[in-house]
Scaffold this motif. Structure first.
Motif, mmCIF file in Angstrom:
data_model
loop_
_atom_site.group_PDB
_atom_site.id
_atom_site.type_symbol
_atom_site.label_atom_id
_atom_site.label_comp_id
_atom_site.label_asym_id
_atom_site.label_seq_id
_atom_site.Cartn_x
_atom_site.Cartn_y
_atom_site.Cartn_z
ATOM 1 N N VAL A 1 59.322 50.270 85.097
ATOM 2 C CA VAL A 1 57.766 49.761 84.553
ATOM 3 C C VAL A 1 57.617 51.363 83.642
ATOM 4 O O VAL A 1 56.659 51.681 84.490
ATOM 5 C CB VAL A 1 57.141 49.091 84.978
ATOM 6 C CG1 VAL A 1 55.571 48.444 84.380
ATOM 7 C CG2 VAL A 1 57.484 48.547 85.533
ATOM 8 N N CYS B 1 54.138 52.193 81.943
ATOM 9 C CA CYS B 1 52.894 52.105 81.313
ATOM 10 C C CYS B 1 52.699 53.352 79.812
ATOM 11 O O CYS B 1 53.397 54.915 80.219
ATOM 12 C CB CYS B 1 52.330 52.913 82.563
ATOM 13 S SG CYS B 1 52.677 52.074 83.655
ATOM 14 N N LYS C 1 49.657 43.811 77.863
ATOM 15 C CA LYS C 1 50.688 43.563 77.232
ATOM 16 C C LYS C 1 52.632 44.415 77.761
ATOM 17 O O LYS C 1 52.409 45.289 78.058
ATOM 18 C CB LYS C 1 50.938 43.421 75.626
ATOM 19 C CG LYS C 1 49.747 43.443 75.188
ATOM 20 C CD LYS C 1 49.992 41.738 75.420
ATOM 21 C CE LYS C 1 48.860 41.035 74.323
ATOM 22 N NZ LYS C 1 48.771 39.796 74.459
ATOM 23 N N LEU C 2 53.252 43.114 78.504
ATOM 24 C CA LEU C 2 54.875 43.055 78.979
ATOM 25 C C LEU C 2 55.562 42.925 77.766
ATOM 26 O O LEU C 2 55.698 42.026 77.452
ATOM 27 C CB LEU C 2 54.671 42.915 80.488
ATOM 28 C CG LEU C 2 55.886 42.827 80.900
ATOM 29 C CD1 LEU C 2 55.347 44.498 82.182
ATOM 30 C CD2 LEU C 2 56.540 42.304 81.725
ATOM 31 N N ALA D 1 60.813 47.746 81.703
ATOM 32 C CA ALA D 1 59.782 46.972 81.190
ATOM 33 C C ALA D 1 59.025 48.037 80.953
ATOM 34 O O ALA D 1 58.466 49.368 81.462
ATOM 35 C CB ALA D 1 59.163 46.211 81.724
ATOM 36 N N PHE E 1 55.125 48.554 79.634
ATOM 37 C CA PHE E 1 53.496 48.298 79.983
ATOM 38 C C PHE E 1 52.247 48.454 79.286
ATOM 39 O O PHE E 1 52.018 49.643 78.709
ATOM 40 C CB PHE E 1 53.219 47.472 81.454
ATOM 41 C CG PHE E 1 51.922 47.319 81.803
ATOM 42 C CD1 PHE E 1 51.780 45.636 81.464
ATOM 43 C CD2 PHE E 1 50.468 47.717 82.733
ATOM 44 C CE1 PHE E 1 49.987 45.347 81.814
ATOM 45 C CE2 PHE E 1 50.061 47.542 83.147
ATOM 46 C CZ PHE E 1 49.738 46.163 82.713
ATOM 47 N N ALA F 1 47.688 47.615 86.670
ATOM 48 C CA ALA F 1 48.713 47.356 87.315
ATOM 49 C C ALA F 1 48.883 45.642 88.159
ATOM 50 O O ALA F 1 49.975 45.452 89.036
ATOM 51 C CB ALA F 1 49.587 48.546 88.206
ATOM 52 N N LEU G 1 50.309 43.640 86.770
ATOM 53 C CA LEU G 1 51.897 43.413 86.951
ATOM 54 C C LEU G 1 53.354 42.187 87.919
ATOM 55 O O LEU G 1 54.061 41.652 87.286
ATOM 56 C CB LEU G 1 52.874 44.575 87.074
ATOM 57 C CG LEU G 1 52.502 45.920 86.096
ATOM 58 C CD1 LEU G 1 52.381 47.340 87.028
ATOM 59 C CD2 LEU G 1 53.194 45.028 85.045
ATOM 60 N N LEU H 1 53.886 39.292 86.168
ATOM 61 C CA LEU H 1 54.389 39.066 84.599
ATOM 62 C C LEU H 1 55.603 39.338 85.157
ATOM 63 O O LEU H 1 56.815 38.712 83.674
ATOM 64 C CB LEU H 1 53.390 40.490 83.918
ATOM 65 C CG LEU H 1 52.431 39.803 83.372
ATOM 66 C CD1 LEU H 1 51.126 41.594 82.701
ATOM 67 C CD2 LEU H 1 51.974 39.391 82.090
ATOM 68 N N LEU H 2 55.809 40.621 85.674
ATOM 69 C CA LEU H 2 57.415 40.735 86.432
ATOM 70 C C LEU H 2 58.264 39.582 86.915
ATOM 71 O O LEU H 2 58.012 38.842 87.490
ATOM 72 C CB LEU H 2 57.155 42.193 87.636
ATOM 73 C CG LEU H 2 57.036 43.427 86.229
ATOM 74 C CD1 LEU H 2 57.239 44.836 87.156
ATOM 75 C CD2 LEU H 2 57.331 43.537 85.068
#
Length: 465
Positions: free
Chosen positions: A25, A27, A57-58, A71, A73, A86, A89, A92-93
């Motif tokens: 991820v 960031c 937003k992801l 991803a 983030f 975090a 997440l 979202l993931l």
């Protein structure tokens, strides 16, 4: 305190020590996106998709084989950075193992937020959960994060449980189980034994319920260490008593024992890390119910401390049960008394649900606590124990009324009422918490919540080790 090897720690299910198949991820903030260390393909895809690094937003980035490459983030930077970002997440993931990379201001808090963001209260309603796991970032103390997750989970579970399954007896069971886990001493004074042992206010508030009132006590630690006493309001349900609440105001009253849940959560933090304190936990556990045995507006009740209390409103019951517990705590003149209570709506009007007010006369304690609250993303805000308002609690027929004569400064006058029962302790801190998230935020799902306990744990670790 030495760092315990990760291999020796039973991590929460959402955290793993390593994974050869974890996806990254990345960031990134708006300002940092242009210079972020991203694979060229990921950067091109993000640009084509219009990803700008907007906070929260992801964007999933595909691999050449059609799978997942990682991803992106979006996170806020600088003064607007959210240490708990975090925590969004897990929702979202996709299922799988992930690592955090890029702009992570505080990896420890990001890891904790991720873990707390996976929390679900599933006692009554089961729902399929995606298994989203995070690889523990390098340098993050696994034992520290695990303790915090356990403490917050305990607190949330207790607050979320409805009163039919968590009355005074079941709250006692939870406290007993925690004491047994840590080898601590435990006792409970139940029903009319409260009168025999001079806890008249606790008895008066709880006597109308068929579920007997009680005072729960845990003791642990070396008696030679500084005595720290935690007092938690354990009103398992509050109808308001004869000053009956409207039905809409009762909908969340299962959480009126949130003070006791937070006291138990902090006790777990202290005991699990072997804090060098002589710990005492006191929980007056009651239901404020309506029956022919209920205490009445206009009654004058004696307190453990000897002060007589005129009852101006039976819906101000939390301060009554705390008064007897605080008087007991104060008799040992501890180094510090901390009380947690879902005490006043006025506190929420003043500061909202996210920011509990803190009251203390100890300037060093207030400053240190504020510093740790900021560092731990566990916020609070100091309000004054404004002495001139004490006159609003005067009674013509008793030493004090339990409520103010006016409509102003309700959180302050409630704190001033409690102050009457603390005189020997070296320091006293009153926390008027909400113990509830009315809506979900990153790492903080809707429902019961632990507030201020991580900040206090950090403070006590700094002071006493």
């Amino acid at each position: 305190m030495p760092v315990v090897p990760v291999s020796a720690i039973s991590l929460p299910d959402c955290l793993i020590p390593s994974s050869s198949s974890a996806w990254p991820v990345w960031c990134v903030s708006r300002d940092g996106f242009a210079t972020a260390a991203l694979p060229n393909a990921a950067r091109r895809f993000a640009t084509a998709a219009g990803f700008t690094g907007e906070a929260g937003k992801l964007l999933l980035v595909p691999a050449a084989d059609g799978g997942i490459a990682g991803a992106l983030f979006g996170v806020a930077a600088g003064a607007k950075a959210d240490a708990f970002a975090a925590g969004a997440l897990p929702g979202l993931l996709p299922a799988g193992d992930w690592t955090l990379e890029g702009e992570i201001a505080e990896p420890r808090l990001a890891t904790l937020a991720f873990a707390l963001g996976t929390y679900r209260f599933a006692r009554y309603k089961k729902s399929p959960a995606r298994v989203v796991r995070l690889v523990l970032p390098a340098g993050v103390d696994a034992a520290d994060v695990t303790r915090a997750v356990e403490a917050v989970t305990l607190t949330r579970d207790l607050v979320n449980t409805p009163t039919n399954d968590l009355g005074p007896a079941e709250l006692e069971d939870a406290a007993r189980a925690l004491a047994a886990r840590h080898g601590a001493q435990f006792r409970s004074i139940v029903g009319d034994a409260l009168l025999a042992q001079n806890f008249p206010l606790i008895h008066a508030v709880g006597r109308a319920s068929p579920n007997a009132p009680r005072l729960i006590e845990i003791r642990a630690g070396d008696p030679a260490h500084p005595k720290v006493t935690l007092v938690g309001k354990g009103v398992c349900f509050d109808t308001g008593g004869l000053d009956l609440k409207p039905s809409a105001a009762m909908l969340l009253m299962k959480k009126d024992m949130g003070g006791s849940a937070n006291a138990l959560g902090l006790a777990h933090l202290l005991l699990a890390r072997g804090a060098k304190v002589n710990l005492r936990v006191l929980i007056p556990a009651v239901e404020n119910s309506v029956s022919g045995a209920a205490f009445r507006p206009g009654d004058v009740l004696k307190s453990r401390k000897g002060l007589s209390v005129e009852i101006g409103n039976t819906d101000a019951e939390g301060r009554l049960v705390l008064a007897d517990a605080l008087a007991l705590a104060d008799e040992e003149a501890p180094e510090l008394i901390v009380d947690f209570a879902t005490l006043t709506g006025a506190a929420r009007v003043a500061l909202g649900p996210q920011l509990p007010p803190a009251f203390t006369h100890d300037e060093a304690l207030a400053a240190d606590l504020s510093r740790h609250a900021m560092a731990e993303a566990d916020p609070l805000w100091r309000l004054p124990l404004w002495a001139p308002y004490a006159g609003m609690l005067e009674s013509k027929i008793a030493d004090t009324n339990n409520v103010s004569s006016g409509a102003f400064a309700g959180a302050i006058t409630a704190a001033l009422f409690l102050e009457k029962f603390v005189s020997a302790a070296k320091a006293w801190l009153h926390l008027d918490i909400f113990a509830w998230n009315p809506s979900a935020r990153p790492g903080r799902p809707e429902g019961g919540e632990a507030q201020t306990i991580r900040a206090l744990d950090a403070l006590l670790a700094e002071r006493y080790g």
